[in-house]
Motif scaffolding. Structure first.
Motif, PDB file in Angstrom:
ATOM      1  N   PHE A   1      11.721  11.356  -8.520  1.00 25.38           N
ATOM      2  CA  PHE A   1      10.911  10.590  -9.486  1.00 25.38           C
ATOM      3  C   PHE A   1       9.591  11.312  -9.756  1.00 25.38           C
ATOM      4  CE2 PHE A   1      12.837   6.549  -7.389  1.00 25.38           C
ATOM      5  CZ  PHE A   1      14.003   6.721  -8.100  1.00 25.38           C
ATOM      6  N   GLU A   2       8.976  11.795  -8.671  1.00 29.46           N
ATOM      7  CA  GLU A   2       7.685  12.453  -8.794  1.00 29.46           C
ATOM      8  C   GLU A   2       7.800  13.700  -9.674  1.00 29.46           C
ATOM      9  OE1 GLU A   2       4.524  12.518  -5.455  1.00 29.46           O
ATOM     10  OE2 GLU A   2       5.770  14.278  -5.151  1.00 29.46           O
ATOM     11  N   GLN A   3       8.830  14.516  -9.383  1.00 31.58           N
ATOM     12  CA  GLN A   3       9.039  15.754 -10.126  1.00 31.58           C
ATOM     13  C   GLN A   3       9.274  15.527 -11.608  1.00 31.58           C
ATOM     14  OE1 GLN A   3      12.533  17.844  -8.880  1.00 31.58           O
ATOM     15  NE2 GLN A   3      11.392  18.710  -7.151  1.00 31.58           N
ATOM     16  N   ARG A   4      10.025  14.477 -11.912  1.00 38.52           N
ATOM     17  CA  ARG A   4      10.415  14.227 -13.304  1.00 38.52           C
ATOM     18  C   ARG A   4       9.506  13.233 -13.991  1.00 38.52           C
ATOM     19  NH1 ARG A   4      14.220  18.016 -15.036  1.00 38.52           N
ATOM     20  NH2 ARG A   4      14.658  18.950 -13.023  1.00 38.52           N
ATOM     21  N   ASN A   5       8.445  12.843 -13.307  1.00 38.92           N
ATOM     22  CA  ASN A   5       7.492  11.917 -13.902  1.00 38.92           C
ATOM     23  C   ASN A   5       8.127  10.576 -14.266  1.00 38.92           C
ATOM     24  OD1 ASN A   5       4.911  11.370 -14.554  1.00 38.92           O
ATOM     25  ND2 ASN A   5       5.001  12.252 -16.627  1.00 38.92           N
ATOM     26  N   ILE A   6       9.047  10.127 -13.431  1.00 38.49           N
ATOM     27  CA  ILE A   6       9.692   8.829 -13.623  1.00 38.49           C
ATOM     28  C   ILE A   6       8.834   7.780 -12.916  1.00 38.49           C
ATOM     29  CG2 ILE A   6      11.752   7.472 -12.983  1.00 38.49           C
ATOM     30  CD1 ILE A   6      13.371  10.096 -13.425  1.00 38.49           C
ATOM     31  N   PRO A   7       8.442   6.706 -13.626  1.00 45.08           N
ATOM     32  CA  PRO A   7       7.498   5.756 -13.028  1.00 45.08           C
ATOM     33  C   PRO A   7       8.068   5.056 -11.796  1.00 45.08           C
ATOM     34  CG  PRO A   7       8.363   4.922 -15.124  1.00 45.08           C
ATOM     35  CD  PRO A   7       8.828   6.336 -14.999  1.00 45.08           C
ATOM     36  N   THR A   8       7.303   5.065 -10.706  1.00 37.62           N
ATOM     37  CA  THR A   8       7.728   4.449  -9.448  1.00 37.62           C
ATOM     38  C   THR A   8       6.478   4.097  -8.648  1.00 37.62           C
ATOM     39  OG1 THR A   8       9.209   4.734  -7.535  1.00 37.62           O
ATOM     40  CG2 THR A   8       7.908   6.653  -8.188  1.00 37.62           C
ATOM     41  N   ALA A   9       6.646   3.377  -7.535  1.00 38.65           N
ATOM     42  CA  ALA A   9       5.501   3.021  -6.692  1.00 38.65           C
ATOM     43  C   ALA A   9       4.935   4.263  -6.015  1.00 38.65           C
ATOM     44  CB  ALA A   9       5.949   2.013  -5.635  1.00 38.65           C
ATOM     45  N   ALA A  10       3.590   4.322  -5.876  1.00 38.32           N
ATOM     46  CA  ALA A  10       2.955   5.408  -5.121  1.00 38.32           C
ATOM     47  C   ALA A  10       3.488   5.382  -3.694  1.00 38.32           C
ATOM     48  CB  ALA A  10       1.445   5.215  -5.116  1.00 38.32           C
ATOM     49  N   PHE A  11       3.662   6.570  -3.078  1.00 33.31           N
ATOM     50  CA  PHE A  11       4.317   6.601  -1.766  1.00 33.31           C
ATOM     51  C   PHE A  11       3.865   7.781  -0.929  1.00 33.31           C
ATOM     52  CE2 PHE A  11       7.254  10.242  -1.931  1.00 33.31           C
ATOM     53  CZ  PHE A  11       7.116  10.607  -3.265  1.00 33.31           C
ATOM     54  N   VAL A  12       4.117   7.703   0.352  1.00 33.38           N
ATOM     55  CA  VAL A  12       4.087   8.879   1.234  1.00 33.38           C
ATOM     56  C   VAL A  12       5.319   8.821   2.126  1.00 33.38           C
ATOM     57  CG1 VAL A  12       1.559   9.132   1.284  1.00 33.38           C
ATOM     58  CG2 VAL A  12       2.705   7.706   2.983  1.00 33.38           C
ATOM     59  N   THR A  13       5.735   9.980   2.619  1.00 32.53           N
ATOM     60  CA  THR A  13       6.829   9.981   3.592  1.00 32.53           C
ATOM     61  C   THR A  13       6.229  10.318   4.951  1.00 32.53           C
ATOM     62  OG1 THR A  13       7.317  12.328   3.290  1.00 32.53           O
ATOM     63  CG2 THR A  13       8.457  10.782   1.854  1.00 32.53           C
ATOM     64  N   VAL A  14       6.767   9.692   5.993  1.00 33.39           N
ATOM     65  CA  VAL A  14       6.248   9.918   7.352  1.00 33.39           C
ATOM     66  C   VAL A  14       7.429  10.094   8.305  1.00 33.39           C
ATOM     67  CG1 VAL A  14       4.136   8.587   6.972  1.00 33.39           C
ATOM     68  CG2 VAL A  14       6.175   7.434   7.846  1.00 33.39           C
ATOM     69  N   ASP A  15       7.171  10.799   9.436  1.00 38.15           N
ATOM     70  CA  ASP A  15       8.281  10.928  10.382  1.00 38.15           C
ATOM     71  C   ASP A  15       7.897  10.517  11.799  1.00 38.15           C
ATOM     72  OD1 ASP A  15       6.800  13.085  11.067  1.00 38.15           O
ATOM     73  OD2 ASP A  15       8.216  14.578  10.277  1.00 38.15           O
ATOM     74  N   ASN A  16       6.761   9.824  11.927  1.00 46.71           N
ATOM     75  CA  ASN A  16       6.437   9.249  13.239  1.00 46.71           C
ATOM     76  C   ASN A  16       5.558   8.023  13.047  1.00 46.71           C
ATOM     77  OD1 ASN A  16       3.473   9.999  13.600  1.00 46.71           O
ATOM     78  ND2 ASN A  16       4.425  11.961  13.028  1.00 46.71           N
ATOM     79  N   PRO A  17       5.546   7.100  14.029  1.00 47.26           N
ATOM     80  CA  PRO A  17       4.822   5.835  13.880  1.00 47.26           C
ATOM     81  C   PRO A  17       3.317   6.011  13.664  1.00 47.26           C
ATOM     82  CG  PRO A  17       6.350   5.720  15.732  1.00 47.26           C
ATOM     83  CD  PRO A  17       6.363   7.133  15.272  1.00 47.26           C
ATOM     84  N   ALA A  18       2.718   7.049  14.259  1.00 45.16           N
ATOM     85  CA  ALA A  18       1.270   7.233  14.088  1.00 45.16           C
ATOM     86  C   ALA A  18       0.936   7.525  12.629  1.00 45.16           C
ATOM     87  CB  ALA A  18       0.782   8.365  14.990  1.00 45.16           C
ATOM     88  N   ASP A  19       1.714   8.421  12.006  1.00 47.96           N
ATOM     89  CA  ASP A  19       1.499   8.714  10.578  1.00 47.96           C
ATOM     90  C   ASP A  19       1.798   7.491   9.732  1.00 47.96           C
ATOM     91  OD1 ASP A  19       0.745  11.239  11.216  1.00 47.96           O
ATOM     92  OD2 ASP A  19       2.613  12.213  10.548  1.00 47.96           O
ATOM     93  N   ALA A  20       2.828   6.723  10.143  1.00 44.91           N
ATOM     94  CA  ALA A  20       3.172   5.511   9.398  1.00 44.91           C
ATOM     95  C   ALA A  20       1.982   4.553   9.408  1.00 44.91           C
ATOM     96  CB  ALA A  20       4.401   4.842  10.014  1.00 44.91           C
ATOM     97  N   ARG A  21       1.369   4.359  10.582  1.00 42.73           N
ATOM     98  CA  ARG A  21       0.227   3.428  10.682  1.00 42.73           C
ATOM     99  C   ARG A  21      -0.935   3.896   9.815  1.00 42.73           C
ATOM    100  NH1 ARG A  21       1.956   3.538  16.203  1.00 42.73           N
ATOM    101  NH2 ARG A  21       3.274   1.719  16.494  1.00 42.73           N
ATOM    102  N   ARG A  22      -1.180   5.210   9.808  1.00 39.08           N
ATOM    103  CA  ARG A  22      -2.269   5.733   8.967  1.00 39.08           C
ATOM    104  C   ARG A  22      -1.984   5.449   7.484  1.00 39.08           C
ATOM    105  NH1 ARG A  22      -3.339   9.438  12.951  1.00 39.08           N
ATOM    106  NH2 ARG A  22      -1.503  10.701  12.510  1.00 39.08           N
ATOM    107  N   ALA A  23      -0.732   5.653   7.086  1.00 34.52           N
ATOM    108  CA  ALA A  23      -0.367   5.432   5.674  1.00 34.52           C
ATOM    109  C   ALA A  23      -0.496   3.946   5.317  1.00 34.52           C
ATOM    110  CB  ALA A  23       1.062   5.908   5.419  1.00 34.52           C
ATOM    111  N   ILE A  24      -0.053   3.084   6.237  1.00 29.24           N
ATOM    112  CA  ILE A  24      -0.108   1.640   5.997  1.00 29.24           C
ATOM    113  C   ILE A  24      -1.555   1.206   5.812  1.00 29.24           C
ATOM    114  CG2 ILE A  24       0.238  -0.594   7.157  1.00 29.24           C
ATOM    115  CD1 ILE A  24       2.835   0.740   8.373  1.00 29.24           C
TER     116      ILE A  24
END
Ligand code: AMP
Ligand code: GLY
Length: 411
Positions: free
Chosen positions: A105-128
């Motif tokens: 979606f990001e690459q093709r400019n397709i409208p979607t919710a802002a997001f981040v990807t995470v692979d551990n709970p600490a990064d998840a908490r920071r993103a939240i």
């Protein structure tokens, strides 16, 4: 002509029911269910799907669920020159991996919710913390509708983090009305199906955990023509072009104040959405499916009956959690005598006749000259059916009625 439908749910029963109305068609399903057995031959899933299609002499195969698509069934059929409706393995990643879809979606400019990807709970908490509440947490891979959590506060976020494993998408919460927008695609051209709305939560008023879908309705007034154009131009065409997408592209949309945004892509027909869709489709569906498989969709158009259609799902006790099976089902014939159509999802034949075998058991579907009438007819069918511990939502289609009452829905 021989058509093979892969799958065993309400979606596949509705599809086979619709295709059976087409002249000169002989139907096969694998594995099928008792509802489909009345309309064609159910073939046990022994061997590969390609072997089964060859054994029954299928001229066309239509894939219901996502798992065979993600596993590459379409690539296998095409390599043997056999007609099939579905996306190839590469395009199926749009459903198979939420992370893949979000970067697409990001690459093709397709409208979607802002997001981040995470692979551990600490990064998840920071993103939240960065997004604030409510916030949405999603598992990357296929999760049968159970990999998404909307957290209202940090205790809910922690509970979600304790359940979810592997890489996650953390995303902005969007508000608005949800719409299921499904288009049949042949790699270049697109035929949109009528818009539908699903009811994902298990209880009335969208309360409780999400399910695969507790009911849906199909009504052309769900989207205006301008909104339909916008979805086609911003979401569907860019995807078909980028992926040479073939098969059913299903955009789960949130119609926000800022326009449509994609919550998720599925690469197949929706369930239960397919049940009201097939009930309301006026055209013969076989030529459209054949054209999709052959790359000839440009001249195809689908017609829909004016009146809306409604499907109410009847579920096993405990669903979407664990549930018992083997409960005898009463009243299917009486329900159909009211004029409703009863699609089978989780049923099988037991010692005392039809019994439950899955979480979503039946989809009771009806059409009417207006939405209120379609709702009444579907529930008239529902009232005839009994199995121990059954539950269903009493408010399927109510959101749509509000649209006619002049109040604004969503946002
Ligand atoms: P998905 O499987 O991604 O469609 O998510 C399942 C359900 O979670 C959706 O049908 C929505 O009801 C809800 N949901 C998913 N993403 C969001 C979001 N960004 N904002 C609000 N609700 C969401
Ligand atoms: N009803 C939602 C789905 O098919 O994924």
């Amino acid at each position: 002509m021989r058509i093979l439908v892969l799958g065993s749910g309400g979606r596949e029963h509705a599809l086979v029911w619709k295709l059976a109305q087409s002249p000169g068609v002989e139907l096969f399903s694998c594995p099928g269910n008792p509802g489909m057995q009345a309309l064609g031959k159910c073939v046990p899933p022994a061997g590969s799907y390609l072997e089964i299609a060859e054994a029954v002499g299928a001229d066309l195969t239509v894939v219901g669920p996502e798992a065979p698509l993600v596993a590459g069934v379409v690539d296998e059929f095409r390599a043997r020159g056999k007609r099939i409706v579905g996306p190839d393995r590469n395009a199926a990643q749009l459903e198979g991996s939420k992370i893949y879809a979000k970067y697409f979606f990001e690459q093709r400019n397709i409208p979607t919710a802002a997001f981040v990807t995470v692979d551990n709970p600490a990064d998840a908490r920071r993103a939240i913390e960065r997004f604030g509440f409510p916030v949405v947490l999603k598992a990357d891979g296929l999760a049968a509708g159970k990999g998404v959590f909307v957290a209202q506060d940090s205790s809910q976020a922690e509970a979600a983090l304790a359940t979810l494993q592997g890489r996650l998408v953390i995303e902005e919460f969007l508000s608005g009305e949800e719409v299921s927008f499904i288009a049949l695609c042949d790699g270049k051209d697109v035929v949109p199906l009528a818009p539908t709305q699903d009811h994902k939560a298990v209880f009335d008023d969208d309360k409780g955990p999400n399910t695969g879908g507790m009911g849906a309705y199909c009504d052309s007034s769900i989207l205006s023509e301008v909104q339909t154009r916008e979805v086609l131009n911003r979401v569907i065409y860019p995807t078909v072009e980028a992926m040479r997408f073939t098969g059913f592209l299903y955009a789960g949309l949130m119609m926000t104040a800022g326009g449509p945004k994609v919550l998720e892509f599925n690469v197949r027909l929706g369930d239960p959405e397919t049940q009201p869709l097939m009930h309301r489709m006026a055209s013969d569906f076989v030529p459209a499916l054949m054209a999709a498989a052959e790359g000839n969709l440009a001249s195809v158009k689908l017609e829909w009956r004016t009146g809306p259609s409604v499907c109410v799902v009847m579920a096993s006790p405990g669903y979407p959690g664990s549930y018992p099976t083997g409960r005898t089902i009463h009243g299917v014939e009486a329900a159909e005598a009211t004029g409703a159509k009863v699609f089978h999802a989780g049923t099988r034949f037991g010692p005392e006749g039809l019994e439950t075998s899955g979480g979503r058991v039946l989809g009771v579907t009806a059409s009417g000259s207006n939405l209120a009438e379609a709702i009444d007819r579907a529930y008239a069918g529902v009232r005839e059916i009994r199995f121990e511990g059954m539950h269903y939502r009493r408010d399927i289609g109510r959101k749509g009625l509000q649209r006619y009452n002049g109040s604004t829905v969503g946002t």
